[in-house]
Design a protein around this motif. Sequence first.
Motif, short mmCIF file in Angstrom:
data_model
loop_
_atom_site.label_atom_id
_atom_site.label_comp_id
_atom_site.label_asym_id
_atom_site.label_seq_id
_atom_site.Cartn_x
_atom_site.Cartn_y
_atom_site.Cartn_z
N LEU A 1 -18.25 -38.99 18.44
CA LEU A 1 -17.71 -38.31 19.62
C LEU A 1 -18.80 -37.66 20.47
O LEU A 1 -18.52 -36.76 21.26
N HIS B 1 -14.69 -36.58 24.96
CA HIS B 1 -13.37 -36.30 25.52
C HIS B 1 -13.31 -35.06 26.41
O HIS B 1 -12.22 -34.66 26.81
N PHE C 1 -13.85 -34.72 29.38
CA PHE C 1 -13.26 -35.01 30.69
C PHE C 1 -11.80 -34.57 30.79
O PHE C 1 -11.34 -34.14 31.85
N ALA C 2 -11.07 -34.65 29.68
CA ALA C 2 -9.65 -34.30 29.70
C ALA C 2 -9.43 -32.82 29.99
O ALA C 2 -8.39 -32.42 30.52
N ILE D 1 -5.76 -33.08 25.00
CA ILE D 1 -7.16 -32.81 24.68
C ILE D 1 -7.35 -32.84 23.16
O ILE D 1 -6.99 -31.89 22.47
N PRO D 2 -7.88 -33.92 22.63
CA PRO D 2 -7.86 -34.10 21.18
C PRO D 2 -8.70 -33.10 20.38
O PRO D 2 -8.48 -32.94 19.19
N LYS E 1 -11.96 -40.10 34.63
CA LYS E 1 -11.43 -40.74 33.41
C LYS E 1 -10.01 -40.31 33.09
O LYS E 1 -9.32 -40.94 32.30
N TYR E 2 -9.60 -39.19 33.65
CA TYR E 2 -8.28 -38.66 33.30
C TYR E 2 -7.38 -38.48 34.52
O TYR E 2 -6.33 -39.08 34.63
#
Lengths: 277, 277, 277, 277
Positions: A41, A57, A59-60, A220-221, A256-257
């Motif tokens: 990641l 991630h 970007f989220a 958002i993971p 991206k989101y």
Amino acid sequence: MNLWFTEYYENDTALSIKIKKTLYSGKSKYQKIDVLESEQLGKILLLDDLIMLTEAHEFAYHEMIAHVPLFSHPEPKSVLIIGGGDGGTAREVLRHENIEKCVMCEIDDMVVKVTKEYIPSVGSQFDNPKLELLFKDGVKFIEENTNKFDIIIIDSTDPVGFAEGLFKQKFYQSVYDCLKEDGIMVAQAENPYYYADIQKDMFNNLKAVFPIVSMYLSFIPFYPSGMWAFAFASKKYKPLEKVKYDDIKKMENELKYFNSDIIKSCFSLPNFAKKVL
Amino acid sequence: MNLWFTEYYENDTALSIKIKKTLYSGKSKYQKIDVLESEQLGKILLLDDLIMLTEAHEFAYHEMIAHVPLFSHPEPKSVLIIGGGDGGTAREVLRHENIEKCVMCEIDDMVVKVTKEYIPSVGSQFDNPKLELLFKDGVKFIEENTNKFDIIIIDSTDPVGFAEGLFKQKFYQSVYDCLKEDGIMVAQAENPYYYADIQKDMFNNLKAVFPIVSMYLSFIPFYPSGMWAFAFASKKYKPLEKVKYDDIKKMENELKYFNSDIIKSCFSLPNFAKKVL
Amino acid sequence: MNLWFTEYYENDTALSIKIKKTLYSGKSKYQKIDVLESEQLGKILLLDDLIMLTEAHEFAYHEMIAHVPLFSHPEPKSVLIIGGGDGGTAREVLRHENIEKCVMCEIDDMVVKVTKEYIPSVGSQFDNPKLELLFKDGVKFIEENTNKFDIIIIDSTDPVGFAEGLFKQKFYQSVYDCLKEDGIMVAQAENPYYYADIQKDMFNNLKAVFPIVSMYLSFIPFYPSGMWAFAFASKKYKPLEKVKYDDIKKMENELKYFNSDIIKSCFSLPNFAKKVL
Amino acid sequence: MNLWFTEYYENDTALSIKIKKTLYSGKSKYQKIDVLESEQLGKILLLDDLIMLTEAHEFAYHEMIAHVPLFSHPEPKSVLIIGGGDGGTAREVLRHENIEKCVMCEIDDMVVKVTKEYIPSVGSQFDNPKLELLFKDGVKFIEENTNKFDIIIIDSTDPVGFAEGLFKQKFYQSVYDCLKEDGIMVAQAENPYYYADIQKDMFNNLKAVFPIVSMYLSFIPFYPSGMWAFAFASKKYKPLEKVKYDDIKKMENELKYFNSDIIKSCFSLPNFAKKVL
């Protein structure tokens, strides 16, 4: 190598990420700062042992905290970011060419230094001439500030310790006072699955100050439950009232989101989340 | 007691949940079945060591897999569930009073027995007279079946082992053949953060068969990344085309997740998820 | 920072150590090599993800693998170490002033380089003029070697992969041939709690070659079960037969583990461990 | 099922054991009590979340706490156990046919009930007519008691909470007073790798009361570091002075750990452990 970073959540769950390398560990006046390199990641920023972002991630989070208020305002020119030390929010704000000035007031200069050096993909706009970086306590700054902004973004850590003041009614009143008459405020707002009580306090404080208050969501993971909320508080414009979808279209390829569908849907809340408001 | 169940995800992350008690462990002809009692999230069902549901948050899965297709169809009367052994999907389907018949074809009768006994809040409708329970291989059943359904819901495990056939084009063709001319199919569809490749195959297979194929999303904290997707495939009706919002309003009070706003917004995809389609 | 390295043992137990920093990660021709800095146990050396040593407690391994054979021989002058790449065994051997020559045959030069640079407290004697370092396969070296040694120490990794040959009868025969007529061999020998079967094979192989074979034990907290065994195989001298306790007394002050009492007691085995022999 | 119990040790290490099933969880007046079934080590008893025993390896603790004092006394007839609620120490004491009376004073009757029901292999002798079970505070009992014993065994939990008094000088004086003039006391004594400070206090307290004080060791994989210590305190006999090795020989076949070699060697301490005394 079987090396894992684990963040324990308050409801007896935990998220673990496999780590390849430790890149930086330090302690500022305010908090512990760590940068890790994960197996899959990318880099990870920790503040006081909590995951702020994963490079894969982030970007989220950053697209959603920035573009929702910016595209909700018909013509935003000035933005104030409280917090946001990793630079990701500023990076997204500065994609908007109409923005003339982005003031970023971060209490902890070490967060800026560390992300600039170790996670340049996020801390990429610190040298942008439109960005004015101030290393001050956001609560004090906003009380003393006399400029008015179109948009204020509260990109803070959780409401414990030095960030606690950023969730109080008194602070929201100062934010209100620093906004132009059609200004919009957005703040990171925890999650309704695990922290509904914190959210209720926060939204009650906002509703005591702002006429228009909403919540919107992002997947958002790397945050607890994978569902993350943002508070939207506005003096004049309702969400979606002033959105120029053509402008979104122009920017969408870079993102991206966030997109036109997302801004229309992100204010829709599941029943259990509506109860917070 | 410092006892944790951990599910490792393919991208070197892991979710852990603190456990109070083991309630059941067994092995059926098809899979391992375990029921755990967590400290804060109620009971947990594991199939082959993967979390199928937590009692606290299963509503986010079962309401979304059932109500989106059922409210997308103007007058659904017959439903076929492939899989769904824990009973949660049937429970949601049977909230719809217009449903005259719900056939549930689950390969593994032990899953039904175990959830009925150990997680009755989910497996609550197995004795409902409108439910016809068949313990058969879904792939074979749907090939041989000659009835036509309004709605088919594929509530399966992941596309490995015995559930693999449920993600193939040949199977989707059989599903198509079992649907009435205005029928709708919905299937659990993994997540676009971690398993975009699996999704691409799945949606390509669907698009080879159905004229209308969409993806919709739900926030599900016990699945990898917290973002979970469903495939929506339809012979005639597009998503949202036939929704009767008044009917949703009538049911909303019983539900924890699904509502009119959610059905309107759940088909909106972030840019990175759109790429799957 | 909640960062932990975990080693899983074959019997479904695991040891975890909290990590402060990753210092080195690399891959040689033979194995993965990692150096970690732990919170409380100093640096840690991993080979192929298995803990070889912690700086805090490595003395319990290195003192016992070296001083037991050296003090069991009446006048050792030449020592051959097979393996021992971290340098800890050589460090202990070279405490003995009567040693004129210590040949160390390590297959992997990267282990030597890495410990020398990152764990100098262990790899401290690589430049000692009495030490002759050879980077060769121990099995081949010992087959071709024509010198005879007083003591041979097999300081190897576990009997999997490239170290497997070091546990076979053929290899022990070569070791026998390289020992003087009153020579002694010692080898790390796994643990009787978890790996009794591996030990049985190993000791049967030794007994097929050597007239005198014993096992001795050390308390080593970073190895599986905390109990670690060494094989003692001798051509002429039984354990304890030739020990000069005055010489031990002279060295004891420098040591953290080994002493006169320990050499007398370490060959005493619990009943379950005796069964291995 | 990927379910693990983890015990964190004070020096930032942790031991994890894979669990198959939870068998019992309860809370007595004094402590939490849990019984787990592990994948490979049999049942596990936890008190206040700390591993007291695993069925696979408890022999290493119980044989050593019982047989060392019993075989160190020339003719023991009466034994007092303080604590020992799981019954393992009593089981070992009662192997000695010369024992006429074993009084066991355990503060928490629930520990006895639970082990009797869930771990009968350990709690096997509670109905032995030679055993007198008292459910009392060991500190109070020993202050008021007027009988004299040959052997007193302190089989307690760690010196925190309600067991703290069992590590104080005042308590050891009472123990002294309850021993016959040639009596021997043995107590579990933590480990010198991680808890040397606790041990120093404990042994200083013992030395203030008893003329003869020693430490002996056992390899116990389920306790921190795998090395566990026992305190031996005696009014008259030194360790090994009165051992009848023929009697040991007779019992050895029944035992998994203790034997003649072990009693001779277990008082030998590594240098770092000697410093505690």
